[in-house]
Write an enzyme that holds these catalytic residues in place. Structure first.
Site, PDB file in Angstrom:
ATOM      1  N   LYS A  33     -24.070  57.719  13.580  1.00 40.00           N
ATOM      2  CA  LYS A  33     -23.840  58.138  14.920  1.00 40.00           C
ATOM      3  C   LYS A  33     -24.740  58.940  15.701  1.00 40.00           C
ATOM      4  O   LYS A  33     -25.465  58.768  16.699  1.00 40.00           O
ATOM      5  CB  LYS A  33     -22.263  58.906  14.916  1.00 40.00           C
ATOM      6  CG  LYS A  33     -21.777  59.266  16.395  1.00 40.00           C
ATOM      7  CD  LYS A  33     -20.981  60.574  16.182  1.00 40.00           C
ATOM      8  CE  LYS A  33     -21.499  61.938  15.756  1.00 40.00           C
ATOM      9  NZ  LYS A  33     -20.687  63.084  15.775  1.00 40.00           N
ATOM     10  N   THR A  34     -25.477  60.073  14.865  1.00 40.40           N
ATOM     11  CA  THR A  34     -26.285  61.053  15.408  1.00 40.40           C
ATOM     12  C   THR A  34     -27.447  60.378  15.684  1.00 40.40           C
ATOM     13  O   THR A  34     -28.239  60.511  16.770  1.00 40.40           O
ATOM     14  CB  THR A  34     -26.688  62.136  14.524  1.00 40.40           C
ATOM     15  OG1 THR A  34     -25.186  62.785  14.085  1.00 40.40           O
ATOM     16  CG2 THR A  34     -27.521  63.127  15.090  1.00 40.40           C
ATOM     17  N   ASP A 218     -20.513  63.223  23.036  1.00 43.31           N
ATOM     18  CA  ASP A 218     -20.145  62.983  21.645  1.00 43.31           C
ATOM     19  C   ASP A 218     -18.863  63.424  21.184  1.00 43.31           C
ATOM     20  O   ASP A 218     -18.403  64.235  21.898  1.00 43.31           O
ATOM     21  CB  ASP A 218     -21.445  63.924  20.921  1.00 43.31           C
ATOM     22  CG  ASP A 218     -21.412  63.812  19.315  1.00 43.31           C
ATOM     23  OD1 ASP A 218     -20.860  62.471  18.857  1.00 43.31           O
ATOM     24  OD2 ASP A 218     -22.043  64.347  18.719  1.00 43.31           O
ATOM     25  N   GLU A 219     -18.483  62.850  19.993  1.00 47.48           N
ATOM     26  CA  GLU A 219     -17.158  63.671  19.573  1.00 47.48           C
ATOM     27  C   GLU A 219     -16.132  63.281  20.678  1.00 47.48           C
ATOM     28  O   GLU A 219     -15.163  64.435  20.920  1.00 47.48           O
ATOM     29  CB  GLU A 219     -17.247  64.856  18.951  1.00 47.48           C
ATOM     30  CG  GLU A 219     -18.051  65.121  17.878  1.00 47.48           C
ATOM     31  CD  GLU A 219     -17.722  64.483  16.554  1.00 47.48           C
ATOM     32  OE1 GLU A 219     -16.871  63.829  16.385  1.00 47.48           O
ATOM     33  OE2 GLU A 219     -18.597  64.762  15.479  1.00 47.48           O
ATOM     34  N   GLN A 249     -10.566  59.818  13.278  1.00 48.22           N
ATOM     35  CA  GLN A 249     -11.245  61.157  12.783  1.00 48.22           C
ATOM     36  C   GLN A 249     -10.671  62.129  13.924  1.00 48.22           C
ATOM     37  O   GLN A 249     -11.403  63.354  13.995  1.00 48.22           O
ATOM     38  CB  GLN A 249     -12.677  61.577  12.655  1.00 48.22           C
ATOM     39  CG  GLN A 249     -13.331  60.544  11.441  1.00 48.22           C
ATOM     40  CD  GLN A 249     -14.783  60.740  11.242  1.00 48.22           C
ATOM     41  OE1 GLN A 249     -15.194  61.644  10.648  1.00 48.22           O
ATOM     42  NE2 GLN A 249     -15.591  59.555  11.629  1.00 48.22           N
ATOM     43  N   ARG A 605     -15.521  62.129   2.973  1.00 49.36           N
ATOM     44  CA  ARG A 605     -16.600  62.905   2.874  1.00 49.36           C
ATOM     45  C   ARG A 605     -17.312  62.795   1.491  1.00 49.36           C
ATOM     46  O   ARG A 605     -18.200  63.208   1.377  1.00 49.36           O
ATOM     47  CB  ARG A 605     -15.951  64.232   2.594  1.00 49.36           C
ATOM     48  CG  ARG A 605     -14.904  65.158   3.881  1.00 49.36           C
ATOM     49  CD  ARG A 605     -15.931  64.832   5.144  1.00 49.36           C
ATOM     50  NE  ARG A 605     -15.645  63.698   5.942  1.00 49.36           N
ATOM     51  CZ  ARG A 605     -16.279  63.242   6.967  1.00 49.36           C
ATOM     52  NH1 ARG A 605     -17.146  63.775   7.321  1.00 49.36           N
ATOM     53  NH2 ARG A 605     -16.002  61.995   7.450  1.00 49.36           N
TER      54      ARG A 605
END
Length: 674
Positions: A33-34, A218-219, A249, A605
């Site tokens: 994503k980043t 973002d997010e 998420q 994770r």
């Protein structure tokens, strides 16, 4: 193919080059994503989009800084420094500073940190004579914060109150807000609410829309009501709105995040392009298959399935132990064994848990085995008494009317203004509609106040006034040093910490605050005390909400909420039982989908190896009770969980009677469809 799109997979590339119109990027865990966000902004700059016209919102200052650095490396010839990249709160602060009068604020308003918010709420409840047995100040503050994040005002709550508790909260909400405004303060939620109010002004809204032609959020799954309104109002004309996130998420509903915002994006922007990032570059296929199997049981979600770029690995291990002590011992022994056999570092391992009470036994076992570990979530630098005291002093210097800060440090170090004087000053302030600083400044007018205390208060206020004058000329770091000397704060350190080692550490914290002041003022245009306090307060709030990945070689212990955004080679997700995960309160309140997302976050994770553990029995309220495996374990293996048994177990844990069986006797209920 442009160098800015080289190396991207087809869906990543599509997200990068789609720069016009509304765009929803559904970025699953570990899908890059980043990289997509930074390459997309860099691609826009390379195509001639002016950096001043781009507004990128993140949820942490750290993420914003990393984003700017990456963009500058990708397009070095373009001034990426002209981009507006930052958190919602920092963006709102800058906007409100420029246009404070348009929303009825003073330009020098200060931001009230979480500790001072709690003091303000305690004062509000005390003023209303609402006992803490009716509602705890912390719980009341959390409720008010949630209401603000849902755009519900105090008057609305009172108008629709159904219980006495609603009325208590509504009245406390009114008094709390009134006290903050009287002291020239905004809390973190107010920054967003006043920004929404500012954008109701057509002239101001038009100016923002003319400047910011491209929005990137973002997010997006973590946005709350006010943040959603800000995005919608800024972007609904030009409609160049790109939101990036993963509804799977969304785990912060308890603090106001609203997953419906990302689920309904296509309704808000009917012709939106949707890009799904489903290639995971973090985990093995086995880990992803387990996580996919769990999350697909949520009904409120965008359909997507993660696939592993890394291929296959070990199967997900599920281990059931006799009790919680055996579970902790087994996990720690397994870590020790794997370190010895595979020559890997302690830092590759993480133990994730749902509640703050679970790590105690794991800590005991890790110490016994001499395994280094770090428990994420210890005391923040900004929570230290000496740091909080000095920040209160600095807020008073910047804003002499800040009543909350005054009450914190008025007798720190002791200067003859005791509790009785403070209580009388508070009563006089309420009686005469004055602030406490005004009462103390006019102390001779009130015979209720002792002359010695009035003299001491007068000297204290005079000292603050002298320091206030220094803000117009002295360097920021010199102001901090002068403050420490003027109030003799070292006397407070000597009084509270008699041993030399503690005194040195506490003095070191003051030195670090001075270093922060020096760094803030270095080469920064317009840097002053107000901007310094603003940055420090926002950083403190972020420090409380977001944990960084530990960099030392140690096993990491952390909650699932803290683990979001991090990754580890080997993860132990412990306590996979009904009542722990899903948590009993969430399960009883019908918040199972968010608990399932929390399990999904924990599972994803892990890079190489994932172990899920549970106990057959666990101590509850001093008694040992049998447990039930989490429904998420059944779902991971494609089985239907025994819902009736789980409901009974949850009710037993919650102390409520079992649900009555309303089915007529003699009739057999059909099982779930397969």
């Amino acid at each position: 193919m442009s160098k800015l799109t080289a190396g991207l997979n087809p869906n990543q590339r599509k997200a990068v080059i789609t720069t016009a119109g509304p765009l929803l990027v559904l970025a699953g865990a570990g899908t890059g994503k980043t990289r997509v966000i930074t390459h997309r902004i860099a691609f826009m700059l390379s195509k001639g989009v002016r950096p001043e016209s781009i507004l990128a919102m993140t949820f942490t200052n750290k993420a914003a800084g990393e984003m700017k650095d990456r963009i500058a490396q990708l397009v070095p010839k373009v001034s990426a420094g002209a981009l507006t990249v930052g958190t919602f709160h920092s963006f709102c602060v800058r906007a409100l500073r420029r246009h404070a009068e348009r929303v009825g604020l003073r330009g020098n308003f200060a931001i009230c940190d979480t500790a001072d918010q709690l003091v303000a709420m305690k004062n509000a409840l005390r003023e209303l004579r609402i006992p803490e047995t009716a509602i705890q100040p912390k719980a009341c503050l959390a409720r008010v914060s949630l209401l603000k994040n849902r755009l519900v005002g105090a008057d609305q709550l009172l108008a629709s109150a159904e219980t006495e508790l609603d009325t208590f909260v509504g009245r406390a909400y009114q008094v709390y807000d009134r006290a903050l405004r009287a002291s020239g303060l905004l809390d973190f939620d107010d920054l967003l609410l006043f920004m929404v109010r500012l954008l109701e002004d057509k002239k101001t809204l038009s100016a923002f829309r003319r400047r910011y032609k491209y929005l990137l959020i973002d997010e997006y799954q973590d946005t709350n009501g006010p943040q959603y309104e800000i995005v919608k109002r800024l972007g609904e004309r030009h409609r160049n709105v790109c939101v990036v996130g993963d509804d799977d998420q969304s785990i912060y509903g308890w603090r106001g995040a609203d997953v419906s915002k990302i689920l309904n994006f296509e309704k808000d922007f009917a012709d939106a392009t949707v890009v799904r990032l489903e290639t995971n570059y973090r985990s093995t296929q086995e880990i992803l298959e387990g996580a996919n199997a769990v999350i697909r049981h949520n009904t409120a979600r965008h359909e997507k399935t993660l696939h592993a770029a890394a291929g296959s690995g070990d199967a997900v291990a599920v281990v059931q132990l006799q009790d919680e002590e055996t579970e902790a011992a087994w996990v720690v022994r397994d870590i020790v064994k794997r370190i010895a056999e595979h020559k890997v570092g302690f830092g590759e391992f993480a133990i994730l848990f749902r509640t703050q009470m679970q790590p105690r036994l794991f800590e005991l076992e890790l110490r016994q085995e001499r395994v280094p570990y770090v428990l994420v979530g210890g005391m923040s630098f900004f929570d230290r008494k000496e740091v909080r005291d000095m920040l209160a002093y600095l807020r008073l210097v910047a804003n002499p009317g800040d009543e909350l800060s005054l009450l914190r440090v008025i007798n720190v170090p002791p200067r003859g203004i005791g509790r009785t004087t403070v209580e009388r000053a508070l009563a006089l302030a309420a009686k005469h509609a004055l602030s406490v600083p005004e009462v103390l400044a006019r102390g001779r007018e009130f015979p209720e106040l002792q002359p010695a205390a009035v003299d001491a208060a007068g000297k204290f206020l005079a000292t603050l006034g002298t320091l206030n004058k220094l803000t117009r000329g002295a360097r920021l770091v010199e102001l901090v040093k002068q403050l420490v000397r003027s109030v003799d704060y070292m006397a407070e350190i000597r009084r509270c910490y008699p041993d030399e080692k503690s005194r040195t550490a506490r003095a070191g914290a003051l030195e670090e605050l001075m270093n922060m002041a020096e760094l803030h003022g270095r080469g920064r245009k317009g840097a002053d005390l107000t901007s310094f306090l603003e940055d420090v307060t926002l950083s403190a709030a972020e420090d409380q909400q977001d944990e960084e990945e530990p960099d030392q070689d140690a096993v990491t212990l952390m909650t699932l909420h803290s683990a979001k955004g991090l990754e580890f080679e080997q993860v132990y997700l412990v306590g996979m039982e009904e009542g722990l995960l899903p948590h009993v309160r969430s399960a009883m309140d019908g918040a199972i989908e968010e608990e399932r997302r929390l399990a999904y976050v924990g599972m994803t994770r892990a890079r190489r190896r994932l172990t899920l553990s549970l106990a057959k029995s666990r101590a509850r309220y001093g008694r040992r009770a049998p447990t039930m495996p989490s429904r998420f374990l059944y779902e991971m293996h494609g089985k239907s969980p025994p819902l009736e048994q789980m409901d009974a177990a949850l009710r037993a844990m919650n102390g409520t009677p079992p649900a009555k069986n309303k089915r007529p006797r003699g009739r057999r209920r059909k099982g779930p469809a397969r």
